[in-house]
Every structure is written in C-alpha cells, then in structure tokens.
Design a protein around this motif. Structure first.
Motif, PDB file in Angstrom:
ATOM      1  N   ALA A   1      34.227  21.949 -46.257  1.00  0.00           N
ATOM      2  CA  ALA A   1      33.092  21.291 -45.599  1.00  0.00           C
ATOM      3  C   ALA A   1      32.855  19.911 -46.197  1.00  0.00           C
ATOM      4  N   THR A   2      32.906  19.812 -47.517  1.00  0.00           N
ATOM      5  CA  THR A   2      32.729  18.523 -48.183  1.00  0.00           C
ATOM      6  C   THR A   2      33.838  17.557 -47.794  1.00  0.00           C
ATOM      7  N   ALA A   3      35.068  18.043 -47.715  1.00  0.00           N
ATOM      8  CA  ALA A   3      36.194  17.200 -47.328  1.00  0.00           C
ATOM      9  C   ALA A   3      36.066  16.721 -45.881  1.00  0.00           C
ATOM     10  N   VAL A   4      35.604  17.604 -45.005  1.00  0.00           N
ATOM     11  CA  VAL A   4      35.425  17.216 -43.599  1.00  0.00           C
ATOM     12  C   VAL A   4      34.340  16.149 -43.486  1.00  0.00           C
ATOM     13  N   LEU A   5      33.235  16.320 -44.184  1.00  0.00           N
ATOM     14  CA  LEU A   5      32.170  15.319 -44.152  1.00  0.00           C
ATOM     15  C   LEU A   5      32.625  13.997 -44.761  1.00  0.00           C
ATOM     16  N   LEU A   6      33.427  14.066 -45.816  1.00  0.00           N
ATOM     17  CA  LEU A   6      33.980  12.851 -46.412  1.00  0.00           C
ATOM     18  C   LEU A   6      34.891  12.139 -45.418  1.00  0.00           C
ATOM     19  N   THR A   7      35.702  12.901 -44.707  1.00  0.00           N
ATOM     20  CA  THR A   7      36.568  12.317 -43.678  1.00  0.00           C
ATOM     21  C   THR A   7      35.728  11.654 -42.588  1.00  0.00           C
TER      22      THR A   7
END
Length: 113
Positions: free
Chosen positions: A8-14
C-alpha cells in the motif's frame, strides 16, 4: 511488518511520483520547455512537503492542500491502503495529464524532414 501494508505504501508512493511527473508534463507542454516542467514540479514538491510537515503544528488544516498528506496522512505502513487517498492522488494525476494534451496540441511543432 505486513506485506500488504508495504505494498500500500509503495502504491501510494508510485501515485505521488506519477502526480508530480504529470505536473511536469503539463508545465512542459504548456511552456514548451522541459526544464520549466522539471523546475516547477520539483519546486512544488518541496513546497508541498514542507507544508505537509508543518501542518501538524497548526490547527488550520493546511495539510490537506499537500499531496503528501494523501500519501502518508493515513499512515499506510501501519493502517494499510486508504483508497480515498489513492483515488485523490490518481484523480489529480489524470486531471494534469488531461490538461497536458490540449496544451501540447497548441504548441507550434514543425516537422523537419
């Protein structure tokens, strides 16, 4: 650590990266200068990060104007994906891209053969 929360954090960062990339595209398409797009997007990213960081010190609610609020405001590493925040980041990105198309089409591009 929960793998889904890391995702989830990686998706939001993307999504926040795409947002500022789309902003750079819009500014570059509108001005015809790639450097202007990079400078404006990077400058606004720094300002938005500072606003988000200092928003915790104020009760005025300024954090909501920063895209970083939607990236880390719900603490996705602990709480998982906040789909509303992801949707807001994606929607702003799509608006910037949609605005870049007519801006680019107005540019006077000549083909050299």
């Amino acid at each position: 650590m929960n793998y889904l929360n890391i995702l989830a954090t990686a998706v939001l960062l993307t999504l926040i990266g795409l947002l500022f990339g789309a902003l750079a595209l819009l500014v570059s398409a509108a001005t015809g200068m790639a450097r202007a797009g990079v400078v404006v997007a990077a400058g606004l990213a720094v300002v938005a990060h500072v606003v988000n960081s200092l928003a915790d010190l104020s009760d005025a609610g300024w954090g909501a104007v920063s895209p970083f609020h939607y990236y880390l405001g719900s603490d996705p590493m602990i709480n998982g994906m906040n789909w509303t925040d992801a949707g807001i980041l994606a929607a702003i990105t799509m608006v910037f891209i949609a605005l870049a198309f007519p801006a680019f089409n107005r540019r006077d591009l000549k083909q050299h053969g």
